[in-house]
Scaffold this motif. Sequence first.
Motif, mmCIF file in Angstrom:
data_model
loop_
_atom_site.group_PDB
_atom_site.id
_atom_site.type_symbol
_atom_site.label_atom_id
_atom_site.label_comp_id
_atom_site.label_asym_id
_atom_site.label_seq_id
_atom_site.Cartn_x
_atom_site.Cartn_y
_atom_site.Cartn_z
ATOM 1 N N VAL A 1 0.663 -0.624 0.067
ATOM 2 C CA VAL A 1 -0.336 -0.038 0.340
ATOM 3 C C VAL A 1 0.624 1.062 0.256
ATOM 4 O O VAL A 1 1.425 2.225 -0.753
ATOM 5 N N VAL A 2 1.970 1.497 0.982
ATOM 6 C CA VAL A 2 3.061 2.539 1.313
ATOM 7 C C VAL A 2 3.256 2.429 -0.585
ATOM 8 O O VAL A 2 3.594 3.404 -1.417
ATOM 9 N N ALA A 3 4.415 1.266 -0.920
ATOM 10 C CA ALA A 3 4.645 1.460 -1.953
ATOM 11 C C ALA A 3 3.514 2.424 -3.257
ATOM 12 O O ALA A 3 3.971 2.993 -4.108
ATOM 13 N N ARG A 4 2.469 1.762 -3.227
ATOM 14 C CA ARG A 4 1.443 1.899 -4.146
ATOM 15 C C ARG A 4 1.514 3.157 -4.458
ATOM 16 O O ARG A 4 0.925 4.642 -5.075
ATOM 17 N N GLU A 5 1.038 4.216 -2.865
ATOM 18 C CA GLU A 5 0.911 5.096 -2.754
ATOM 19 C C GLU A 5 2.010 6.221 -2.671
ATOM 20 O O GLU A 5 2.175 7.464 -3.597
ATOM 21 N N VAL A 6 3.022 5.954 -3.018
ATOM 22 C CA VAL A 6 4.385 6.307 -3.175
ATOM 23 C C VAL A 6 4.243 6.713 -4.429
ATOM 24 O O VAL A 6 4.595 7.571 -4.933
ATOM 25 N N ALA A 7 4.286 5.737 -5.675
ATOM 26 C CA ALA A 7 3.796 5.288 -6.923
ATOM 27 C C ALA A 7 3.179 6.313 -7.587
ATOM 28 O O ALA A 7 3.464 7.534 -8.036
ATOM 29 N N ALA A 8 2.444 6.654 -7.020
ATOM 30 C CA ALA A 8 0.976 7.300 -6.983
ATOM 31 C C ALA A 8 1.710 9.058 -6.472
ATOM 32 O O ALA A 8 0.906 9.701 -7.458
ATOM 33 N N ALA A 9 2.038 9.000 -5.834
ATOM 34 C CA ALA A 9 2.715 10.430 -5.568
ATOM 35 C C ALA A 9 3.781 11.052 -6.327
ATOM 36 O O ALA A 9 3.296 11.850 -6.936
ATOM 37 N N SER A 10 4.884 9.926 -6.762
ATOM 38 C CA SER A 10 5.439 10.092 -8.164
ATOM 39 C C SER A 10 5.120 10.161 -9.125
ATOM 40 O O SER A 10 5.071 11.899 -10.180
ATOM 41 N N GLU A 11 3.622 9.656 -9.317
ATOM 42 C CA GLU A 11 3.448 10.142 -10.737
ATOM 43 C C GLU A 11 2.273 11.631 -11.004
ATOM 44 O O GLU A 11 2.803 11.903 -11.708
ATOM 45 N N ALA A 12 2.050 11.653 -9.408
ATOM 46 C CA ALA A 12 1.313 12.888 -9.749
ATOM 47 C C ALA A 12 2.306 14.001 -9.252
ATOM 48 O O ALA A 12 1.864 14.884 -10.433
ATOM 49 N N GLN A 13 3.558 13.929 -9.300
ATOM 50 C CA GLN A 13 5.027 14.711 -9.450
ATOM 51 C C GLN A 13 5.072 15.311 -11.057
ATOM 52 O O GLN A 13 5.794 15.385 -10.989
ATOM 53 N N GLY A 14 4.579 14.163 -11.820
ATOM 54 C CA GLY A 14 5.237 13.341 -12.418
ATOM 55 C C GLY A 14 5.888 14.397 -13.730
ATOM 56 O O GLY A 14 6.823 14.833 -13.918
ATOM 57 N N GLY A 15 4.543 15.402 -13.669
ATOM 58 C CA GLY A 15 4.320 16.362 -14.736
ATOM 59 C C GLY A 15 5.837 17.352 -14.321
ATOM 60 O O GLY A 15 6.373 18.363 -15.287
ATOM 61 N N LEU A 16 5.544 17.890 -13.172
ATOM 62 C CA LEU A 16 6.751 19.116 -12.688
ATOM 63 C C LEU A 16 8.187 18.309 -12.854
ATOM 64 O O LEU A 16 8.945 19.257 -13.429
ATOM 65 N N ARG A 17 8.232 17.533 -12.263
ATOM 66 C CA ARG A 17 9.640 16.500 -11.938
ATOM 67 C C ARG A 17 10.499 16.441 -14.169
ATOM 68 O O ARG A 17 11.259 16.807 -13.445
ATOM 69 N N ALA A 18 9.282 16.285 -14.203
ATOM 70 C CA ALA A 18 9.462 15.903 -15.603
ATOM 71 C C ALA A 18 9.439 17.534 -16.299
ATOM 72 O O ALA A 18 11.112 17.602 -17.457
ATOM 73 N N GLN A 19 9.245 17.930 -16.434
ATOM 74 C CA GLN A 19 9.551 19.450 -16.524
ATOM 75 C C GLN A 19 10.643 20.106 -15.770
ATOM 76 O O GLN A 19 11.270 20.457 -16.724
ATOM 77 N N ILE A 20 11.218 19.830 -15.117
ATOM 78 C CA ILE A 20 12.166 20.030 -13.897
ATOM 79 C C ILE A 20 13.394 19.770 -14.833
ATOM 80 O O ILE A 20 14.675 20.084 -14.504
ATOM 81 N N ALA A 21 13.606 18.326 -14.337
ATOM 82 C CA ALA A 21 14.280 17.301 -15.725
ATOM 83 C C ALA A 21 15.114 18.297 -17.003
ATOM 84 O O ALA A 21 15.727 18.261 -17.496
ATOM 85 N N SER A 22 13.954 18.739 -17.614
ATOM 86 C CA SER A 22 14.536 18.757 -19.018
ATOM 87 C C SER A 22 14.756 20.647 -19.388
ATOM 88 O O SER A 22 15.358 20.882 -20.114
ATOM 89 N N LEU A 23 14.046 21.368 -17.808
ATOM 90 C CA LEU A 23 13.946 22.585 -18.588
ATOM 91 C C LEU A 23 15.579 23.283 -17.757
ATOM 92 O O LEU A 23 15.680 22.708 -17.138
ATOM 93 N N PRO A 24 16.217 23.998 -18.638
ATOM 94 C CA PRO A 24 16.807 24.628 -17.225
ATOM 95 C C PRO A 24 16.673 25.773 -16.927
ATOM 96 O O PRO A 24 15.904 26.085 -16.299
ATOM 97 N N LEU A 25 17.914 25.657 -14.996
ATOM 98 C CA LEU A 25 17.904 26.141 -14.665
ATOM 99 C C LEU A 25 16.741 28.236 -14.623
ATOM 100 O O LEU A 25 15.833 28.579 -14.091
ATOM 101 N N ALA A 26 17.632 28.667 -15.776
ATOM 102 C CA ALA A 26 16.669 29.685 -15.780
ATOM 103 C C ALA A 26 15.124 30.006 -15.918
ATOM 104 O O ALA A 26 14.501 30.923 -15.309
ATOM 105 N N ASP A 27 15.113 28.825 -16.544
ATOM 106 C CA ASP A 27 13.278 28.695 -16.985
ATOM 107 C C ASP A 27 12.490 28.651 -15.686
ATOM 108 O O ASP A 27 11.336 28.642 -15.241
ATOM 109 N N ILE A 28 13.149 27.651 -14.968
ATOM 110 C CA ILE A 28 12.098 27.098 -14.019
ATOM 111 C C ILE A 28 11.827 28.466 -12.938
ATOM 112 O O ILE A 28 11.483 28.295 -12.527
ATOM 113 N N LEU A 29 12.786 29.031 -13.331
ATOM 114 C CA LEU A 29 12.968 30.259 -12.092
ATOM 115 C C LEU A 29 11.992 31.262 -12.734
ATOM 116 O O LEU A 29 11.210 31.947 -11.693
#
Lengths: 290, 528
Positions: free
Chosen positions: A74-102
């Motif tokens: 259950v915990v693993a599923r909840e963690v996976a769901a949480a990181s999936e929910a953050q997925g869009g933001l994390r992907a953007q942070i991974a791809s964008l340069p810092l200046a654009d993130i700021l």
Amino acid sequence: MSDRRDIDQVTGAETTGHVWDDDIKELNKPLPRWWLLTFYACILWAVGYWIAYPAWPTLTGYTKGTLGYSQRQVVAREVAAASEAQGGLRAQIASLPLADILKNPDLSRFADAAGRAAFAENCAPCHGRGAQGASGYPNLRDDDWLWGGKPEDILQTLRYGIRSEHKQTRVSQMPRFGLDNLLDDKQIFDVAEYVLSISGGTIAKDAAARGALIFKEQCAVCHGDDGKGKLEQGAPNLTDQIWLYGNTIDAIVTSIRTGRGGVMPAWEGRLDPVTLKALAVYVHSLGGGQ
Amino acid sequence: MCCGGLIIVSAPSPAAGERKIVATVLDRRLDPKAEPGLGLPRHDVEAVNRKADRELFAKRQPIYPKRAHGAFRTVKWIVMAATLAIYYALPWVRWHRGPDLPDQAVLLDMANNRFFFFFLEIWPQEFYYVTGLLVLAALALFLATALAGRVWCGYACPQTVWTDLMIAIEHFWQGDRNARMRLDKEPWGAAKIAKKGITHLSWMAVGLLTGGALVFYFRDAPTLARELTSGTAPTIAYLFLAIFAATTYLLGGIAREQVCIYMCPWPRIQGAMTDSHTLLVAYKGERGEPRGHAHKGTDGRVDWSNRGDCIDCKACVVVCPTGIDIRDGSQLECIQCALCVDACNDIMDKIARPRGLIGYDTIARSEADARGKHETIKPVRPRTLLYAGLFSLVGAIMLVAWSNRALLEVNVLPDRVPPFVTLSDGSVRNSYTVKILNKRHERRSFQISLRDLSGARLSILGASDAAMSEVTVATDELREVRLFITLPPGQLRALGSAAHAVTLVATDQGDGTQSARHTIFQMPTPKP
């Protein structure tokens, strides 16, 4: 208990049959039926629970239950769901340069929060909970940066470290002027007096004047003729009010004599790229970022 | 008063081995076995919760309330229709608040931490307004109880309203009292199963509608209605729907008077609010007793001179939803629904005696009547003045609090670790987290400025221009910004203390409204 049921005459109810002090009897009042039924239902429920859910310890583990329920899953599923929910933001942070993130309020708020958590876990032991630093560990809130305070500079320091074991580490070495007999004690004292004088500290004028000559010869190559340091070499600015090891004459003498330099580990490989970027955003946001 | 006059003493009687009951009951029947006479039927009934028969533990006996007809029954129908209509329809009432806010008039928006009630809106930290409303409701209940007894219980309490509705449904499918009693005595067969089944199904349907209406208060009603029907609503909505459907069915359909008699604390408390000048549904024993069969004399008329007006027809008992006999006096079980008043008035009309043998009256008036004196109804007395005064006081406090409710709030949290940072030029900087609450239903821009610290520089993290300190806060939102105050070395020396009180002010760029918040600016202890 006698075979014959003893009935209390006043209430018409059965008694337990025992008599205390000649005439005191206790009425035998059964539990209400709904209560008993609930009790039996609970027992049945418990049996069902043992079958369906993990319940009994065994020598090597425990009974797993037919539903295959596990709190760890259950915990693993909840963690996976949480990181999936953050997925869009994390992907953007991974791809964008810092200046654009700021520039993006949502991304920088997310990165700031993630960075705050990562900082408390990884960085606070040396730099302090509020990034205020300590002697030998830089204060990350001020505006003085040994290796640069732009977001990209901070990220590079985070990734590769300073004097770390990473191949691309930032590295600089203050010579051990005293230990290696490059300067004698008096010369070291004179240079220290000079260094104090250029940051507006108290001066012994003669010593500082002698020290100025030695500084030009021995120190200016890294710290610059004006003592303002060189970022690309990690040579600190000696004219400002910020001192990694303190601004007393003793601290400065010790630095010149032993050539102090701390180590910052390389975090690439230990932390994922998104967390590293988040840390850079957080550290930059503490107030000293350039 | 709290036990509602329940005075039963069960004492052992060893000689006879019988149960002896000492109770104060107004039972002075001429002839307990006699018919009411005058061609009127006598109902074959014993009050199941008769005062004299009450034990500390009572097995439930079924109550089959007969439908009453009359003024109070009409009032109860109207109140039921009005309260149910409000309950079911209120979530569908719309109230425009602007584009970014929900348009539901009454919405407890848990997800976004807002309560909306027509023009009122509260944030979670303003929950004291709800506390105030509950205090007002309690005081209003006290006042109503002091004036006219358990009017809340009798007419407006949800338990009463839904029980009344469930009984009406039962009446619709199974008929009135006698038909229902016959049905219960019948052996189980297709007809009985059908009648009982459809009654319970109807109760469950009412339960589902009730639970269904409840969840609409917590989420936009039209959206949730679509979600509920398509099976995409949040699990919590189904859960609460199920809980309220089940409790409505159980409490209104099955438990009924048991809730009032055993579960509810209010019957125990309300005794403290009533006194001898409170209007209560009461049987006028002085007029009614001695009760008994009414004989027609030779002239075809009843001689009422040596007897009471009560013909012991028990019409008051059969209509009672809690199964009591009002002629036993004021009782805990009596919810004062006044249906017995209707039933008795009906009988009084038939036997051509004045109405009001059972009716609203005060204890003081009955006692005065007994002594042949006259006593007026006194609605204005210290108790009611006290409740009304408290109600007005709390109401006034609430009004003042609400009219002074700030639509702009600023909270400032100075960073504590570290309290300050020395910069390379020797100036000192403090960092703050500033929270701006915009409670207006429009987007607002604020200029943040600093008082009490001359020479200090204010900057906001992320602001492109260091001097720019304008913060935009969206409609009905909280915005958090990081703020820095930097004091150059010259000013530091001039101040000469380690901590300095400062004030941060947010000024609305639109209308100039201001909100100020005191905080502290810290710096190194100056060297002597």
